[in-house]
Every structure is written in structure tokens, then in C-alpha cells.
Design an enzyme around this catalytic site. Structure first.
Site, PDB file in Angstrom:
ATOM      1  N   ASP A  20      46.538  36.719  47.111  1.00  0.00           N
ATOM      2  CA  ASP A  20      47.175  36.869  48.548  1.00  0.00           C
ATOM      3  C   ASP A  20      48.471  37.914  48.350  1.00  0.00           C
ATOM      4  OD1 ASP A  20      45.428  35.252  49.656  1.00  0.00           O
ATOM      5  OD2 ASP A  20      46.856  33.875  50.290  1.00  0.00           O
ATOM      6  N   ASP A  42      36.659  33.194  53.145  1.00  0.00           N
ATOM      7  CA  ASP A  42      37.686  32.956  52.176  1.00  0.00           C
ATOM      8  C   ASP A  42      36.832  32.079  51.067  1.00  0.00           C
ATOM      9  OD1 ASP A  42      40.202  32.748  50.990  1.00  0.00           O
ATOM     10  OD2 ASP A  42      41.194  31.830  52.971  1.00  0.00           O
ATOM     11  N   GLU A  49      37.360  36.893  48.271  1.00  0.00           N
ATOM     12  CA  GLU A  49      37.191  35.814  47.166  1.00  0.00           C
ATOM     13  C   GLU A  49      38.381  36.257  46.044  1.00  0.00           C
ATOM     14  OE1 GLU A  49      36.203  38.153  44.871  1.00  0.00           O
ATOM     15  OE2 GLU A  49      34.613  37.339  44.014  1.00  0.00           O
ATOM     16  N   TRP A  50      39.312  36.883  46.490  1.00  0.00           N
ATOM     17  CA  TRP A  50      40.644  37.112  45.719  1.00  0.00           C
ATOM     18  C   TRP A  50      40.285  38.154  44.449  1.00  0.00           C
ATOM     19  CZ3 TRP A  50      40.668  30.989  45.554  1.00  0.00           C
ATOM     20  CH2 TRP A  50      40.841  30.812  46.794  1.00  0.00           C
ATOM     21  N   GLY A  51      39.211  38.815  44.538  1.00  0.00           N
ATOM     22  CA  GLY A  51      38.808  39.875  43.441  1.00  0.00           C
ATOM     23  C   GLY A  51      38.428  39.077  42.282  1.00  0.00           C
ATOM     24  N   GLN A  52      37.820  37.898  42.444  1.00  0.00           N
ATOM     25  CA  GLN A  52      37.397  37.188  41.190  1.00  0.00           C
ATOM     26  C   GLN A  52      35.763  37.599  41.005  1.00  0.00           C
ATOM     27  OE1 GLN A  52      37.842  32.916  41.979  1.00  0.00           O
ATOM     28  NE2 GLN A  52      40.171  33.170  41.742  1.00  0.00           N
ATOM     29  N   ALA A  53      35.319  37.335  39.829  1.00  0.00           N
ATOM     30  CA  ALA A  53      33.832  37.345  39.436  1.00  0.00           C
ATOM     31  C   ALA A  53      33.218  38.789  39.638  1.00  0.00           C
ATOM     32  CB  ALA A  53      32.814  36.563  40.580  1.00  0.00           C
TER      33      ALA A  53
END
Ligand SMILES: *[C@@H]1O[C@H](CO)[C@@H](O)[C@H](O)[C@H]1NC(C)=O
Ligand SMILES: *[C@@H]1O[C@H](CO)[C@@H](O)[C@H](O)[C@H]1NC(C)=O
Ligand SMILES: *[C@@H]1O[C@H](CO)[C@@H](O)[C@H](O)[C@H]1NC(C)=O
Ligand SMILES: *[C@@H]1O[C@H](CO)[C@@H](O)[C@H](O)[C@H]1NC(C)=O
Ligand SMILES: *[C@@H]1O[C@H](CO)[C@@H](O)[C@H](O)[C@H]1NC(C)=O
Ligand SMILES: *[C@@H]1O[C@H](CO)[C@@H](O)[C@H](O)[C@H]1NC(C)=O
Ligand SMILES: *[C@@H]1O[C@H](CO)[C@@H](O)[C@H](O)[C@H]1NC(C)=O
Ligand SMILES: *[C@@H]1O[C@H](CO)[C@@H](O)[C@H](O)[C@H]1NC(C)=O
Length: 443
Positions: free
Chosen positions: A247, A152, A225-229
Site C-alpha cells: 500500500d 484485494d 495482490e500487492w505485487g506478489q507471485a
């Protein structure tokens, strides 16, 4: 100075790593399993984990291919690591057998076991996490017999944050309007051509990848990592799957939103690397059976990991049957075609419309069993949906009749000419396996 040398090491290290290709084949196909979070949140313990594991066997989910039993957050002693060894300590009240004992019991059922951590100073629930302890924790997990690690993104220390913002097509993390896969400009945006695989986020996740790969044990690596970067561009060199959004929630509006976002992010999905649309909510919240069917069909069709997130001992048979759908699971686990199904027509909206409530409705994808064709009704009330063979790009050109099976009833519809017109309930999905071409008349 320190900052610089880390960055250079990263640049040198990336080209020699070629995804998480394991000799035993683990991670080639999207994962199938269960996770405690959507069912129990932080209120997890060994009894609940073993009930889930035994239910996977008893309900036939293991026979359908589900194999991972994943313990999510809140499994450790919160106050700190072992003073002598530095290891994380499993909570002795929640897990009297330890994680090793639970792992042994799960392995004895012929299943595999997963655990959870965070690429920060604490997990999202405030428990000890991995940053600065990656090697030790990977070794501990391997010694316990862990097979799957979900990583996470909470409590990232300030010196590890990214220099720029990237486009994340998500209601909670929007850095500008997201249209057809591109973001509008903002002042903190990365410059054109910026390589997100050199970002601090990519580096944080690569350190754990290397720590896991250094163990003498295959551990599937699930990035969260929630779709970041811009993870879709470097996910495949770092992990086996990567979350592409924030989420999930157990209601239709959120299912449709993630479905819409992911439909624009499918170019990087194939063998060994999968967009993770987050764990399933079937059995939770206020999803109807129709919505549960659509949720499962599209998570399977886009080859997201399928990680069940509900209390299996009280799950109605109607829902178990959705989770065990043989046609969708065969598509998801196809060993010949690695790519996802994709939209061939949007339907309610014009093609390529980015719309959270009414995403693409008409989809197809190839598999060994035939072409999977789905027709979703994004409207709230029943409506006719018409699949026309000549519009489906995955079907043989110039051919107007095919053997068809209904994926929900299993009914063989025989040789179907031209296409299928059918009434679909609000938020439901009609689905077919379109097989061999045929010439038979009479239907
Ligand atoms: C952040 O600080 C920690 C502890 O000093 C250090 O190990 C790490 O390399 C730093 N991160 C970056 C990106 O410089
Ligand atoms: C570590 O040592 C400190 C000080 O002796 C003690 O208060 C703490 O409970 C110990 N932590 C653990 C996890 O054993
Ligand atoms: C786990 O929680 C359930 C429900 O609260 C309880 O019945 C069970 O005894 C607990 N098990 C452990 C090992 O704490
Ligand atoms: C969206 O992207 C697709 C595929 O790249 C392209 O064919 C289409 O024209 C684009 N639509 C708009 C409105 O930019
Ligand atoms: C790695 O694990 C295998 C299988 O458990 C074992 O046979 C082998 O001895 C181990 N190798 C090392 C270097 O520990
Ligand atoms: C991901 O990496 C694997 C292994 O190198 C490769 O076979 C696959 O084609 C890659 N996926 C994409 C979409 O490039
Ligand atoms: C389902 O729950 C969500 C969240 O509480 C709510 O916004 C939505 O209106 C509910 N849907 C139905 C059909 O009750
Ligand atoms: C999404 O599409 C629906 C159906 O066409 C439309 O009514 C709605 O306004 C659209 N939403 C947005 C935010 O454009």
C-alpha cells in the site's frame, strides 16, 4: 488428489484466455476515477460517495476524463451473508439506498461505479469476501450495475497459499535483496523457470476473472495482490490492472519508493494491462504541492490507473489543477502509444541503480501530442536539472531544436535549441511536451 486436479485444470485453462479485451474498449487505457479508501478508510457511507461523485462533476474532473466512483472496503453487513440467497448484504445504515440505488444515482451523473472484495474468506476489514462465492458475487455485482471490481488479498485460506516465494521489491515484503529487477536466492524461492501463472495466487485471481467475464456486463477487473507471485508476468492474462507493490502512504518517502520499484517493472505495461502504483494521495498527509506534482506526473507517465483518494469537497484548487493537468492526462490516455514513459538517465545515482530515496530522475515517453520529458529532483533541496535533447532516446536523432510546452504552466516556450536547464525545487518535477522539430533562431 483434489490439489492435483485443480492445478491441471488451471494449466489447461490459461492458454485459451487472452487478457480482458472487451469489445467496448473498457480496460484498454488505464482507468481514471476516485476511491473512498485513502480519504475515509472504513468510515464510508452513501453520503460521502455521492459527495465525491457530484464533486467529480462540479470540479470538472469528469470533463477531464475521470469516470469511476469506487466504493472500497466496509460497505457490507459484517456479520454474514443473506441466509436465503447467500448474497452479501449492503449495510442498510451506511447505504440506505443499497449499492444498487447508489449505482443508479452515480450512473445518472454519467459516471461509473466500482466495488471492492478480497480473494480470501474475509476482506481486509473483516467483511464477507469472495473465495468460494465468486460466481454468485459477480452476478450480484452485475445486477447492481457495478462497472469496476477491486480484488484485494486478505484472509487467504491456508490451502490456497503459494508453494514458493517470489521476489517482491517492497520494504514490507522483501524476500531477498532486489537489484536491477532480479532477486538474490533464498531457500523458499521458486526454482528457475517456475511459471507463476500456475501458482495458487494466479488461480485465485483467475477464478474471479472468469466469474466476471461470465456476466452480461463489462466489469473492469483491478487486481490488488500487492505485487506478489510475480503478477507482472500473468497480470495481463488475468486483469486490466494489477498492483505492483504494497500500500501507498501519504508522504514523500513512500511515493519515491513506489516510483523506484515500478521503474524496474515497466516491460509488461501497454494497452489492456497496467501496473497499478496504488491510489493517489494528492490532498492527503503531508505531501507538499511539489511532491503532489511529482506523484501525479509519474503515476501518469508510467500509466498507472489514476484513482483519486481524497475528500473532493474540501480539496484546494491548486490540487484539483494538478489532477486535471491536460498534458499528463493526454499522455496517460493516449490511443496511439500504449507504453509508459521510461527513464533515459538516473541523474543523482548511476543508471540502473535501485534506490528507494533517489530513483531515476530523467524520463521520456512518446505520445500523439509530442514527447513527454520529465526531470525529477529527488533531493530535499532545490537543484539544477538539465535536459539535453541528444540524450532523450524518444526524440529524433540528429535534431537539435524542438517546439516545447511547459506542462505545468501551459506556456509555449517556442523553438528550443539543445535542451533545457532549469532549477527544480526539492521533490518537484519539471515537465515538457517536446513537439515538432524546428529551425527558428532567437531563443
Ligand atoms: C481449498 O479448499 C476449498 C474448500 O474445500 C476448495 O474448494 C479449494 O479448491 C481448495 N483450494 C485448493 C488450491 O486446493
Ligand atoms: C442468519 O440466520 C441466523 C440464525 O437464524 C441469524 O442469527 C443471523 O442474524 C442471520 N444472518 C443474516 C445476515 O440475516
Ligand atoms: C455519512 O457520514 C457523514 C459524516 O459522518 C454523515 O454526516 C452522514 O449523515 C452519513 N450518511 C449516512 C447515510 O450514514
Ligand atoms: C540492469 O539492467 C539493464 C537493462 O537490462 C542493463 O542494461 C544494465 O546493465 C543492468 N545493470 C546492472 C548493474 O546489472
Ligand atoms: C445483455 O445485456 C444487454 C444490454 O443490457 C441486453 O440487451 C441483452 O438482452 C442481455 N443479454 C442477455 C443474454 O441477458
Ligand atoms: C496485454 O494483452 C493485450 C491483449 O492481448 C495485448 O494487446 C498487449 O500487448 C499485452 N501487453 C503486453 C505488455 O504484452
Ligand atoms: C511526513 O509524514 C511522515 C509520516 O508521518 C514522516 O515520516 C515525515 O517525516 C513527514 N515529512 C515531513 C516533511 O514532515
Ligand atoms: C540512495 O542514493 C542516495 C544518493 O546517491 C545515497 O545517499 C543513499 O545512500 C542511497 N541509498 C542506499 C540504500 O543505497
Amino acid at each position: 488428489m483434489m490439489y492435483r486436479s485443480v492445478a491441471i485444470t488451471t494449466l489447461l485453462a490459461f492458454p485459451i484466455v487472452h487478457a480482458l479485451v472487451q469489445k467496448d474498449g473498457v480496460g484498454k487505457l488505464p482507468a481514471l476515477g476516485w476511491n473512498s479508501w485513502n480519504a475515509f478508510g472504513c468510515d464510508v457511507n452513501e453520503t460521502k460517495i455521492m459527495i465525491a461523485a457530484n464533486s467529480m462533476v462540479n470540479l470538472g474532473l469528469q470533463d477531464s476524463g475521470y469516470e469511476y466512483v469506487n466504493i472500497d472496503d466496509c460497505w457490507a453487513v459484517k456479520s454474514g451473508r443473506d441466509n436465503l440467497t447467500g448474497q452479501i448484504i449492503p449495510d442498510p445504515e451506511k447505504f440506505p439506498s443499497g449499492i444498487k440505488g447508489v449505482a443508479d444515482a452515480i450512473h445518472a451523473l454519467g459516471l461509473k461505479v466500482g466495488i471492492y472484495g478480497s480473494a480470501g474468506t474475509e476482506t481486509c476489514g473483516g467483511y464477507p469476501a469472495q473465495i468460494g462465492h465468486e460466481s454468485l458475487d459477480a452476478a450480484t455485482f452485475a445486477a447492481w450495475g457495478i462497472d469496476y471490481f477491486k480484488y484485494d488479498n486478505c484472509y487467504v485460506p491456508s490451502n490456497w497459499t503459494d508453494q514458493y516465494t517470489a521476489c517482491v521489491p517492497d520494504a514490507w515484503q522483501t524476500y531477498g535483496p532486489y537489484i536491477n529487477g532480479t532477486c538474490a536466492k533464498s531457500s523458499s524461492d521458486a526454482p528457475a523457470g517456475y511459471d507463476w501463472s500456475t501458482s495458487n495466487t494466479a488461480h485465485r485471481y483467475a477464478i474471479m476473472r472468469d466469474a466476471l467475464l461470465a456476466q452480461n456486463r463489462t466489469i473492469l477487473y483491478s487486481l490488488c495482490e500487492w505485487g506478489q507471485a510475480d503478477v507482472v508476468v500473468w497480470g495481463n492474462t488475468t486483469g486490466n490492472s494489477w498492483r505492483m507493490s504494497g500500500d501507498i502512504n501519504p508522504w514523500w518517502a513512500r511515493i519515491a519508493e513506489i516510483l523506484n520499484e515500478n521503474s524496474f517493472l515497466l516491460n509488461n505495461v501497454n494497452f489492456w494491462g497496467h501496473n497499478d502504483m496504488d491510489m493517489l494521495e494528492i490532498g492527503n498527509g503531508n505531501l507538499t504541492l511539489a511532491e503532489s506534482r511529482s506523484h501525479f506526473a509519474f503515476w501518469a507517465a508510467m500509466k498507472s490507473p489514476l484513482i483519486i483518494g481524497t475528500a473532493l469537497d474540501v480539496l484546494p484548487t491548486t490540487h484539483v489543477d494538478i489532477l486535471r493537468n491536460e498534458y499528463l492526462l493526454a499522455f496517460h490516455q493516449d490511443t496511439l502509444y500504449g507504453g509508459p514513459a521510461t527513464p533515459y538517465k538516473w541523474g543523482t545515482n548511476p543508471d540502473w541503480t535501485f534506490n528507494a530515496t533517489n530513483p531515476a530522475e530523467y524520463w521520456s515517453g512518446k505520445s500523439k501530442q509530442g514527447t513527454l520529458v520529465l526531470a525529477l529532483n529527488t533531493l530535499d533541496t532545490k537543484a539544477q536539472r538539465e535536459i539535453v535533447w541528444s540524450e532523450v532516446h524518444d526524440l529524433e536523432d540528429g535534431c537539435d531544436a524542438f517546439e516545447v510546452v511547459d506542462i505545468w504552466s501551459g506556456e509555449k516556450l517556442g523553438c528550443v535549441e539543445r535542451g533545457i536547464k532549469t532549477v527544480v525545487s526539492g521533490h518537484d518535477t519539471a515537465g515538457y511536451i517536446v513537439g515538432k522539430k524546428c529551425t527558428q533562431h532567437g531563443r
